[in-house]
Write an enzyme that holds these catalytic residues in place. Structure first.
Site, mmCIF file in Angstrom:
data_model
loop_
_atom_site.group_PDB
_atom_site.id
_atom_site.type_symbol
_atom_site.label_atom_id
_atom_site.label_comp_id
_atom_site.label_asym_id
_atom_site.label_seq_id
_atom_site.Cartn_x
_atom_site.Cartn_y
_atom_site.Cartn_z
ATOM 1 N N ASP A 97 0.811 -1.217 0.000
ATOM 2 C CA ASP A 97 0.000 0.000 0.000
ATOM 3 C C ASP A 97 0.848 1.273 0.000
ATOM 4 O O ASP A 97 2.020 1.250 0.362
ATOM 5 C CB ASP A 97 -0.886 0.039 1.256
ATOM 6 C CG ASP A 97 -2.036 -0.957 1.184
ATOM 7 O OD1 ASP A 97 -2.042 -1.802 0.268
ATOM 8 O OD2 ASP A 97 -2.917 -0.890 2.067
ATOM 9 N N HIS A 239 3.761 -2.239 3.119
ATOM 10 C CA HIS A 239 3.812 -0.897 2.533
ATOM 11 C C HIS A 239 5.139 -0.753 1.786
ATOM 12 O O HIS A 239 6.197 -0.906 2.405
ATOM 13 C CB HIS A 239 3.675 0.173 3.618
ATOM 14 C CG HIS A 239 2.357 0.095 4.344
ATOM 15 N ND1 HIS A 239 2.127 -0.800 5.361
ATOM 16 C CD2 HIS A 239 1.198 0.771 4.156
ATOM 17 C CE1 HIS A 239 0.870 -0.674 5.776
ATOM 18 N NE2 HIS A 239 0.283 0.275 5.076
HETATM 19 NI NI NI Z 1 -2.586 3.036 3.371
#
Ligand code: NI
Length: 288
Positions: A97, A239
Site C-alpha cells: 500500500d 507498505h
Molecule cells: Ni494506506
C-alpha cells in the site's frame, strides 16, 4: 569264555553304543544350528552387520523425527522441506500500500522480478500522478494494481461527494498510467461504510495478516510477524514506501516458498471476484 565275562563284555558294548549315539545326536544338533566353523564366523558377522544396519535406520529415523520437530516449531503440519524444492500446497497474496515511492518501489519490483513472484499494489492517485512510470512498470512485470484512493483519507469520515472524488480521481490517474480502471479498491485504514462501498461499487480488498511494517519499521520484526501469523489463503499487508519492508521481502518470499506457499496476486488468490463485497482472504468475504 565264561557266562559272566560274556555278560560284562555285552554290557560294555551296549554302554559304548549308547555313548556313541548320544554324542552323534548332540553333534548333529550343534551342526544343524551353526553349520561349519566358517559359516559360524559368517553368521556372527551377519549378526553384527544387521545390528549396524538397525542402528543406521534408527539414526535415520531419529533425524527425520528431529526434522519434523524442527518444522513443527516453525509452523504446524509442515513437512520437512529443506533440501527438496517444495511443491506448493498453499497460497497467499502479498500486497503493498501507499506507493508508488520513487526510491523504494523500483527496488521492490526488481526483487519480485528476480524471485519470479507477482504482488498486488494498492496505489495512491496523488503519488501515481508523480510516478506513472513506476506503476506501469509494475503492471508490465505481471503485478496487479488496485486503488488506495487519491490521497489516503479515512473514507468513513467523508461525505458522499468527497468519497466519490477520492475514488474517481484515483481511477483517472491509474487509467492514465496503466490504461484501465483498477478492478479493486483498498480503502485507507481498511475503513469503509456501507454507503462508501456502494459508491466504490466493486470488490473491496481488506487483509487478514498485517506485517505491521508501518509500526515496527524493523526488517527482522517484519519477517517474524509474517512467519508467526501467515496461513493458507491469507492476504498479507505491507507498505512499499519503507526501506525496511523492501529489506525484509527477500527473506519473507524465501520463507513462504520453503513452507509450500505459492505467492499470488489478490485477483488470482480470490479467483477474480466481481461482487461488491469486502474480501479479507480466500473464502473470507463479507457483504459491505
Ligand atoms: Ni494506506
Amino acid at each position: 569264555m565264561s557266562k559272566r565275562t560274556f555278560l560284562l563284555l555285552g554290557s560294555m558294548m551296549l554302554l559304548l553304543l549308547l555313548f556313541l549315539e548320544v554324542t552323534t545326536v548332540a553333534f548333529l544338533k550343534i551342526f544343524q544350528q551353526t553349520g561349519t566353523p566358517q559359516s559360524i564366523e559368517r553368521s556372527q558377522y551377519n549378526k553384527k552387520k544387521k545390528g549396524k544396519a538397525k542402528e543406521n535406520s534408527m539414526s535415520a529415523e531419529s533425524s527425520v523425527k528431529a526434522n519434523q520437530a524442527k518444522s513443527t516449531t516453525a509452523k504446524k503440519d509442515e513437512p520437512a522441506q529443506e533440501t527438496m524444492k517444495p511443491a506448493y500446497t498453499k497460497s497467499v497474496a502479498i500486497t503493498f500500500d501507499d506507493g508508488p515511492n520513487a526510491a523504494t518501489t523500483p527496488q521492490l519490483l526488481q526483487i519480485l522480478k528476480e524471485k519470479k513472484v507477482h504482488a498486488s499494489f494498492f496505489v495512491l492517485g496523488d503519488k501515481i500522478e508523480k510516478h506513472p512510470d513506476i506503476t506501469k512498470k509494475a503492471i508490465e512485470n505481471g503485478n496487479e494494481i488496485g486503488s488506495h484512493t487519491f490521497d489516503h483519507q479515512d473514507l468513513s469520515k467523508l461525505s458522499v461527494a468527497e468519497i466519490t472524488a477520492e475514488i474517481t480521481k484515483a481511477d483517472e490517474e491509474i487509467r492514465k498510467s496503466i490504461g484501465e480502471r483498477p478492478a479493486y479498491v483498498r480503502p485507507p485504514y481498511g475503513s469503509i461504510t456501507s454507503e462508501g462501498a456502494r459508491i466504490i461499487n466493486r470488490p473491496i480488498i481488506e487483509w487478514s495478516v498485517d506485517s505491521q511494517d508501518w509500526k515496527t519499521r524493523n526488517p527482522e520484526l517484519i519477517v517474524r510477524q509474517v512467519e508467526e501469523t501467515v496461513y493458507d489463503g491469507a492476504i498479507i499487508l505491507f507498505h512499499d514506501i519503507y526501506e525496511e519492508t523492501v529489506a525484509a521481502i527477500p527473506q519473507i518470499i524465501d520463507y513462504l516458498h520453503s513452507q509450500g506457499y505459492q505467492l499470488l496476486t489478490v485477483g488470482e488468490l480470490l479467483d477474480h471476484p466481481t461482487a461488491a463485497e469486502n474480501y479479507y482472504g480466500r473464502n473470507d468475504h463479507r457483504p459491505s
